[in-house]
Motif scaffolding. Structure first.
Motif, PDB file in Angstrom:
ATOM      1  N   ILE A   9      34.030  59.316  68.469  1.00 51.65           N
ATOM      2  CA  ILE A   9      32.944  59.022  67.625  1.00 51.65           C
ATOM      3  C   ILE A   9      31.884  58.486  68.486  1.00 51.65           C
ATOM      4  O   ILE A   9      31.852  57.401  69.050  1.00 51.65           O
ATOM      5  N   ALA A  12      27.980  55.911  64.525  1.00 60.22           N
ATOM      6  CA  ALA A  12      28.187  55.642  62.739  1.00 60.22           C
ATOM      7  C   ALA A  12      27.381  54.711  62.421  1.00 60.22           C
ATOM      8  O   ALA A  12      27.365  53.453  63.077  1.00 60.22           O
ATOM      9  N   ILE A  37      27.539  59.830  60.615  1.00 61.69           N
ATOM     10  CA  ILE A  37      28.687  59.849  61.564  1.00 61.69           C
ATOM     11  C   ILE A  37      28.549  60.964  62.622  1.00 61.69           C
ATOM     12  O   ILE A  37      28.479  62.161  62.408  1.00 61.69           O
ATOM     13  N   ILE A  53      35.986  56.188  55.684  1.00 62.75           N
ATOM     14  CA  ILE A  53      34.875  55.031  55.551  1.00 62.75           C
ATOM     15  C   ILE A  53      35.787  53.890  55.137  1.00 62.75           C
ATOM     16  O   ILE A  53      36.086  54.195  54.016  1.00 62.75           O
ATOM     17  N   THR A  78      26.588  65.812  63.846  1.00 59.47           N
ATOM     18  CA  THR A  78      26.255  64.708  63.020  1.00 59.47           C
ATOM     19  C   THR A  78      26.490  64.928  61.406  1.00 59.47           C
ATOM     20  O   THR A  78      26.063  65.926  60.991  1.00 59.47           O
ATOM     21  N   VAL A 105      34.702  53.335  60.853  1.00 60.74           N
ATOM     22  CA  VAL A 105      35.006  54.813  60.786  1.00 60.74           C
ATOM     23  C   VAL A 105      36.385  55.057  61.031  1.00 60.74           C
ATOM     24  O   VAL A 105      36.734  54.765  62.528  1.00 60.74           O
TER      25      VAL A 105
END
Length: 253
Positions: A9, A12, A37, A53, A78, A105
């Protein structure tokens, strides 16, 4: 053998700060994004992942919002995410209070027959209690109007059934007749105007700077019934809810 994870990730962020607990339905139904994200996939093939989430005090560890997406090979993507909350989000006592939270996330996927998970905490966000709103955007008050609540429907059904003859006297203006009847019944019940001692509406409604920073307290219709009164926004929310329950379309001016 070291098996590096395919997914990471990279970023976020929520699209809303602060969060209004009273707007939980708006966050679900709005076309606006709730979060962005950014995920990186280092795998050589497309990779299905589940992105979730977690919003403390609005979701639980057992039930939080998830979406399934497929990441393209060796890509950075994204994702614009929506959200959905439980109907019980307004029920616990903790929903009354303002607080800082840190959403998270969580990405889950399968890598070589092994379940992998990546997580990242978002920026700390302020969440307002269920009765709070600010007047920089007056449309937010619509989230407090509940024409389908049991107490509202019961009140309207009883009033209109008891005085159906009065409504029938005005066949050309039935909506006005209903509005007058409901308004008069509220007065005879003893529903009174009581200014909010902490944030009186007259002090914040005309100041866009203050309205954007001072949270006003707005009661839901059942709460105004219990309190037997409220300030102008409480009574407006109650009256609009009753009119809508009587099939009288309303607008807030």
């Amino acid at each position: 053998v070291y098996n590096p994870s395919y997914v990471s990730i990279k970023d976020a962020a929520l699209a809303h700060n602060p969060l209004y607990r009273s707007l939980y339905r708006y966050y679900e139904l709005s076309t606006d994004r709730f979060a962005d994200i950014t995920l990186k996939n280092t795998a050589q093939e497309p990779l299905p992942v589940t992105v979730g989430i977690k919003v403390p005090t609005m979701t639980t560890a057992e039930k939080f919002y998830e979406e399934q997406v497929t990441l393209q090979p060796q890509s950075t993507t994204t994702i614009t995410m929506r959200v959905a909350f439980s109907d019980s989000v307004l029920l616990p006592e903790s929903a009354t209070y303002d607080r800082f939270i840190q959403p998270e996330v969580v990405v889950t996927y399968s890598q070589e027959n092994e379940v992998k998970q990546a997580s990242r905490q978002m920026q700390t966000t302020f969440i307002l209690g269920k009765n709070k709103m600010t007047w920089d955007d007056p449309r937010r008050v619509a989230s407090f109007i509940y024409p389908n609540h049991t107490s509202v429907v019961s009140f309207v059904d009883q009033v209109l059934a008891r005085h159906s003859d009065l409504v029938d006297r005005f066949p050309k203006i039935p909506n006005l007749a209903k509005a007058m009847l409901i308004f008069d019944t509220l007065g005879r019940m003893g529903i009174n105007y009581n200014p909010d001692p902490s944030t009186p509406f007259y002090k914040i409604s005309g100041d866009s700077t203050a309205a954007g920073s001072i949270a006003d307290l707005v009661r839901y219709p059942p709460e105004t019934f219990v309190a037997m009164g409220g300030d102008c926004d409480d009574l407006m929310v109650l009256y609009a809810s009753l009119l809508e329950a009587a099939n009288v379309e309303t607008a807030i001016l």
